[in-house]
Design a protein around this motif. Structure first.
Motif, PDB file in Angstrom:
ATOM      1  N   SER A   1       0.809  -1.218   0.000  1.00  0.00           N
ATOM      2  CA  SER A   1       0.000   0.000   0.000  1.00  0.00           C
ATOM      3  C   SER A   1       0.844   1.270   0.000  1.00  0.00           C
ATOM      4  O   SER A   1       1.957   1.307   0.510  1.00  0.00           O
ATOM      5  N   ASP A   2       0.232   2.341  -0.516  1.00  0.00           N
ATOM      6  CA  ASP A   2       0.833   3.669  -0.429  1.00  0.00           C
ATOM      7  C   ASP A   2       0.641   4.291   0.944  1.00  0.00           C
ATOM      8  O   ASP A   2       1.435   5.107   1.387  1.00  0.00           O
ATOM      9  N   TRP A   3      -0.460   3.931   1.627  1.00  0.00           N
ATOM     10  CA  TRP A   3      -0.697   4.412   2.977  1.00  0.00           C
ATOM     11  C   TRP A   3      -1.628   3.445   3.689  1.00  0.00           C
ATOM     12  O   TRP A   3      -2.391   2.716   3.053  1.00  0.00           O
ATOM     13  N   GLU A   4      -1.554   3.429   5.007  1.00  0.00           N
ATOM     14  CA  GLU A   4      -2.424   2.597   5.824  1.00  0.00           C
ATOM     15  C   GLU A   4      -2.589   3.248   7.196  1.00  0.00           C
ATOM     16  O   GLU A   4      -1.749   4.043   7.620  1.00  0.00           O
ATOM     17  N   GLY A   5      -3.664   2.896   7.878  1.00  0.00           N
ATOM     18  CA  GLY A   5      -3.824   3.294   9.269  1.00  0.00           C
ATOM     19  C   GLY A   5      -3.119   2.268  10.140  1.00  0.00           C
ATOM     20  O   GLY A   5      -1.917   2.328  10.365  1.00  0.00           O
TER      21      GLY A   5
END
Length: 353
Positions: free
Chosen positions: A256-260
């Motif tokens: 992913s490019d971003w995650e929580g």
């Protein structure tokens, strides 16, 4: 204490898994829980188990769509009579605030892209009596934008597999000795399956399972064929049996490019499966106790190297798997997680146990 969860949908995503786990565990803390959502297999399962569920249209960006959603949530609030409304993510927070009728609203911030962060902060400052981030990195970003945030790391409400490794591999048509990687993620831009497919072209002799569906499926299927890996990539679509797929898997990958704080990573660690994942915010925190390898974002070569280090080394897999399981048991315990939410919600709801 009556807690109404508001969430866009209750399908296969990580936030949905958290909601389902909280609803089931809430009874141990004196909660009566309900869920207002756009539906999905997790909502159906909760309804079958006797929990209150309310059908709400998924909010769209048009004003008319938002107003329909608000009306449906307002009806759920009147019917269920919650002490506290717990909204999951930003759009649900806005809807909950408009529908709550003066009841306190708390928001669980599961994460947004960098470009959406400013808008999210503006909404959260106005809608929520309390904001919970699932990772320290997400909290720091919100605090920098003037949002008061508490951090409660996500927990794993683990579900055991229903079938053994050999059986699920047999159903998937995979031999007992074939190395297998699993990516449990929606086929959407955030998850960067394009990076994963390029990495997979550098890994020979293994099968990649993609558990998830989305707007990019046709493009990704085409790209897999162009890269010459179409026969080694299985597009499984949306799955309700991730614990079974984990049982069949040797390593889990997320580019992913971003995650929580991705539940997919925590579930994989809990199952004793090593994780190869992009070095981003909540993933970094999830793997801080061991259990996998972080790779630079958008780096197919680094991803391929890390995958091969587990796929073809059983001892490395076992060692990382044991470390990950221990880290999840220590840092992502469901009881500790629920106790933190119970204290927070009773505080803002003005109720003490």
């Amino acid at each position: 204490m009556r807690v109404l969860h508001v969430i866009s949908e209750m399908g296969a995503g990580g936030a949905e898994a958290v909601v389902a786990g909280m609803v089931r565990a809430g009874g141990d803390f004196g909660w009566e829980s309900g869920v207002a959502s756009g539906g999905g297999h997790r909502a159906e399962a909760l309804r079958a188990q006797g929990f209150s569920t309310f059908d709400v249209p998924v909010p769209r960006r048009r004003v008319s769509g938002v107003l329909r959603t608000v009306s449906a949530v307002r009806s759920a609030v009147r019917s269920f009579g919650p002490d506290v409304v717990l909204a999951h993510n930003v759009s649900a927070s806005l809807v909950a605030r408009m529908a709550a009728g003066g009841r306190p609203v708390a928001t669980v911030f599961h994460g947004v892209s960098e470009s959406d962060l400013g808008g999210a902060a503006r909404i959260l400052r106005r809608t929520s009596r309390a904001v919970v981030a699932v990772a320290e990195a997400s909290a720091d970003r919100l605090r920098a934008l003037g949002v008061d945030v508490e951090v409660i790391p996500n927990a794993v409400f683990a579900e055991p597999p229903r079938v053994d490794r050999a059986s699920i591999r047999g159903v998937l048509g995979i031999g007992p000795d074939v190395p297998v990687a699993l990516c449990p993620a929606r086929l959407e831009p955030q998850k960067r399956h394009d990076v994963l497919l390029e990495a997979w072209a550098m890994v020979a002799g293994a099968i990649l399972l993609l558990a998830g569906d989305g707007s990019l499926r046709a493009d990704l299927e085409r790209r897999a064929e162009e890269l010459g890996v179409g026969d080694r990539v299985r597009f499984l679509g949306t799955r309700c049996d991730v614990p079974d797929l984990l049982e069949a898997t040797d390593v889990v990958v997320l580019t992913s490019d971003w995650e929580g704080m991705p539940i997919a990573v925590l579930e994989s660690l809990a199952a004793g499966r090593p994780v190869v994942a992009s070095d981003v915010d909540g993933v970094r925190e999830a793997l801080s106790g061991g259990g996998g390898v972080l790779v630079p974002r958008r780096s197919p070569s680094a991803t391929a190297t890390a995958l091969a280090s587990f796929l073809f080394d059983a001892r490395a897999c076992a060692a990382a798997g044991a470390a990950g399981r221990a880290a999840v048991e220590r840092d992502h315990d469901p009881h500790t997680f629920m106790k933190s939410y119970d204290e927070l919600l009773r505080t803002i709801g003005g109720e003490q146990r």
